[in-house]
Design a protein around this motif. Structure first.
Motif, PDB file in Angstrom:
ATOM      1  N   VAL A   1      25.732  14.843  32.853  1.00  0.00           N
ATOM      2  CA  VAL A   1      24.989  15.701  32.476  1.00  0.00           C
ATOM      3  C   VAL A   1      25.143  16.727  32.679  1.00  0.00           C
ATOM      4  O   VAL A   1      26.081  17.446  33.530  1.00  0.00           O
ATOM      5  CB  VAL A   1      23.801  15.380  32.480  1.00  0.00           C
ATOM      6  CG1 VAL A   1      22.387  16.330  32.218  1.00  0.00           C
ATOM      7  CG2 VAL A   1      23.374  13.783  33.091  1.00  0.00           C
TER       8      VAL A   1
ATOM      9  N   LYS B   1      21.729  21.347  30.689  1.00  0.00           N
ATOM     10  CA  LYS B   1      21.350  20.595  30.613  1.00  0.00           C
ATOM     11  C   LYS B   1      20.288  19.625  32.483  1.00  0.00           C
ATOM     12  O   LYS B   1      20.171  18.554  32.688  1.00  0.00           O
ATOM     13  CB  LYS B   1      21.229  18.803  30.110  1.00  0.00           C
ATOM     14  CG  LYS B   1      21.283  19.448  28.570  1.00  0.00           C
ATOM     15  CD  LYS B   1      21.062  18.479  27.448  1.00  0.00           C
ATOM     16  CE  LYS B   1      21.190  18.619  25.752  1.00  0.00           C
ATOM     17  NZ  LYS B   1      22.039  17.695  25.368  1.00  0.00           N
TER      18      LYS B   1
ATOM     19  N   ASP C   1      18.097  20.213  34.274  1.00  0.00           N
ATOM     20  CA  ASP C   1      16.368  19.976  33.832  1.00  0.00           C
ATOM     21  C   ASP C   1      16.399  18.284  33.770  1.00  0.00           C
ATOM     22  O   ASP C   1      16.022  17.139  34.446  1.00  0.00           O
ATOM     23  CB  ASP C   1      15.754  20.689  32.841  1.00  0.00           C
ATOM     24  CG  ASP C   1      15.918  20.646  31.172  1.00  0.00           C
ATOM     25  OD1 ASP C   1      17.091  20.490  30.996  1.00  0.00           O
ATOM     26  OD2 ASP C   1      14.777  21.294  31.041  1.00  0.00           O
ATOM     27  N   ARG C   2      17.038  17.438  33.039  1.00  0.00           N
ATOM     28  CA  ARG C   2      17.302  16.486  32.223  1.00  0.00           C
ATOM     29  C   ARG C   2      17.886  15.939  33.288  1.00  0.00           C
ATOM     30  O   ARG C   2      17.393  14.683  33.561  1.00  0.00           O
ATOM     31  CB  ARG C   2      17.820  16.284  31.164  1.00  0.00           C
ATOM     32  CG  ARG C   2      17.902  14.725  30.344  1.00  0.00           C
ATOM     33  CD  ARG C   2      18.617  14.806  29.378  1.00  0.00           C
ATOM     34  NE  ARG C   2      18.185  15.605  27.645  1.00  0.00           N
ATOM     35  CZ  ARG C   2      19.234  15.510  26.615  1.00  0.00           C
ATOM     36  NH1 ARG C   2      20.524  14.884  26.458  1.00  0.00           N
ATOM     37  NH2 ARG C   2      18.317  16.276  25.893  1.00  0.00           N
ATOM     38  N   ALA C   3      19.115  16.289  33.412  1.00  0.00           N
ATOM     39  CA  ALA C   3      19.498  15.516  34.986  1.00  0.00           C
ATOM     40  C   ALA C   3      18.192  15.228  35.654  1.00  0.00           C
ATOM     41  O   ALA C   3      18.945  13.975  36.801  1.00  0.00           O
ATOM     42  CB  ALA C   3      20.461  16.725  35.481  1.00  0.00           C
TER      43      ALA C   3
ATOM     44  N   GLN D   1      15.513  15.340  35.969  1.00  0.00           N
ATOM     45  CA  GLN D   1      14.862  13.979  35.967  1.00  0.00           C
ATOM     46  C   GLN D   1      15.173  12.730  35.877  1.00  0.00           C
ATOM     47  O   GLN D   1      14.750  11.507  36.269  1.00  0.00           O
ATOM     48  CB  GLN D   1      13.896  14.086  34.699  1.00  0.00           C
ATOM     49  CG  GLN D   1      13.138  15.343  34.301  1.00  0.00           C
ATOM     50  CD  GLN D   1      12.955  15.887  32.666  1.00  0.00           C
ATOM     51  OE1 GLN D   1      13.507  15.163  31.893  1.00  0.00           O
ATOM     52  NE2 GLN D   1      11.941  16.997  32.330  1.00  0.00           N
ATOM     53  N   GLN D   2      16.445  12.541  35.550  1.00  0.00           N
ATOM     54  CA  GLN D   2      16.800  10.971  35.063  1.00  0.00           C
ATOM     55  C   GLN D   2      17.772  10.534  36.783  1.00  0.00           C
ATOM     56  O   GLN D   2      17.309   9.228  36.973  1.00  0.00           O
ATOM     57  CB  GLN D   2      18.709  10.886  34.449  1.00  0.00           C
ATOM     58  CG  GLN D   2      18.218  10.891  32.823  1.00  0.00           C
ATOM     59  CD  GLN D   2      19.021  11.531  32.391  1.00  0.00           C
ATOM     60  OE1 GLN D   2      20.980  11.112  32.879  1.00  0.00           O
ATOM     61  NE2 GLN D   2      19.364  12.032  30.547  1.00  0.00           N
TER      62      GLN D   2
ATOM     63  N   GLN E   1      19.598  27.761  35.496  1.00  0.00           N
ATOM     64  CA  GLN E   1      19.704  26.597  35.744  1.00  0.00           C
ATOM     65  C   GLN E   1      19.963  26.187  37.261  1.00  0.00           C
ATOM     66  O   GLN E   1      20.484  25.484  38.264  1.00  0.00           O
ATOM     67  CB  GLN E   1      21.039  25.533  35.193  1.00  0.00           C
ATOM     68  CG  GLN E   1      20.916  25.171  32.935  1.00  0.00           C
ATOM     69  CD  GLN E   1      21.068  26.204  32.522  1.00  0.00           C
ATOM     70  OE1 GLN E   1      21.477  27.571  33.142  1.00  0.00           O
ATOM     71  NE2 GLN E   1      20.673  26.584  31.514  1.00  0.00           N
TER      72      GLN E   1
END
Length: 236
Positions: free
Chosen positions: A86, A90, A92-94, A96-97, A124
């Motif tokens: 990721v 991103k 924040d996406r990492a 979450q994943q 970040q």
């Protein structure tokens, strides 16, 4: 300044023991300087953890995806390391994943490899620093590298991060080795074990393994020492 200390000493409390349920420990490798050995250190620490029977996730946030390419070469019979690729933008996406993976499959350790441009992404960077139990800041013993990471450590200290430098690609007989140690200790904590410049260490990228998985390889004790210090600081 004393060398690497425990999480409790760094923050005045023991965050891991305060958690009501066990959770994965997050180790962030970050430096504002390229060529500092971040990826090599991240890969080898992840492999050490996996070989000790821990469930490990490796997060590759570098646009070059060096860790991802290494993972593609990893032998099928080697201990499993779960990979997340990721981009830093991103983050924040990492998070979450990885959180989802921890809930569904369980994780013990999350190792995050970041690009040298992390200082150019303060939002970040703060997200990752806040989430991490420990931040390891790799640097070579060259003066330019040392000066660069000292500035980055200043940011980490202002953010209240539990962090330490680790010297990589070292030549212990050179005068610059002791000079680098002295300069780094003026700015923050320093891991008591350094990682030497060894051909065996570089070969880990070629075969998708860690140094501890290469028979009779030189340098295993270097990463073992760093891993032990990191575990102590993360309350493991």
């Amino acid at each position: 300044m004393a060398e690497i200390s425990s999480l409790a000493e760094a923050r005045g409390k023991s965050r891991p023991h305060a958690d009501p349920v066990p959770r994965a420990r997050w180790l962030l490798l970050a430096s504002a300087k390229g060529g500092s050995g971040k990826t090599t250190t991240a890969l080898n620490l992840a492999v050490l953890a996996a070989n000790k029977g821990l469930k490990v996730a490796l997060v590759d946030m570098d646009s070059q995806e060096t860790a991802t390419k290494w993972h593609m070469r990893r032998p099928e019979e080697a201990p499993r390391i779960r990979l997340f690729t990721v981009p830093l933008e991103k983050a924040d996406r990492a998070i979450q994943q990885v959180d989802l993976a921890e809930k569904t499959d369980g994780l013990d350790v999350v190792v995050i490899d970041t690009p040298p441009s992390i200082d150019e992404h303060p939002i970040q960077a703060r997200l990752l620093v806040e989430r991490s139990d420990f931040v390891l800041v790799p640097t070579t013993q060259g003066l330019a590298d040392v000066e660069s990471v000292r500035e980055w450590m200043g940011f980490l200290r202002r953010e209240g991060a539990n962090a330490a430098f680790v010297l990589t690609r070292t030549q212990r007989t050179y005068g610059s080795f002791q000079e680098a140690r002295s300069l780094l200790l003026k700015s923050g904590q320093l891991c008591p074990m350094d990682i030497r410049q060894l051909e065996d260490v570089q070969s880990t990228h070629k075969f998708g393994v860690g140094i501890c998985e290469i028979r009779r390889a030189k340098g295993v004790e270097d990463f073992e020492g760093v891993w032990d210090a990191v575990c102590h600081s993360m309350g493991m």
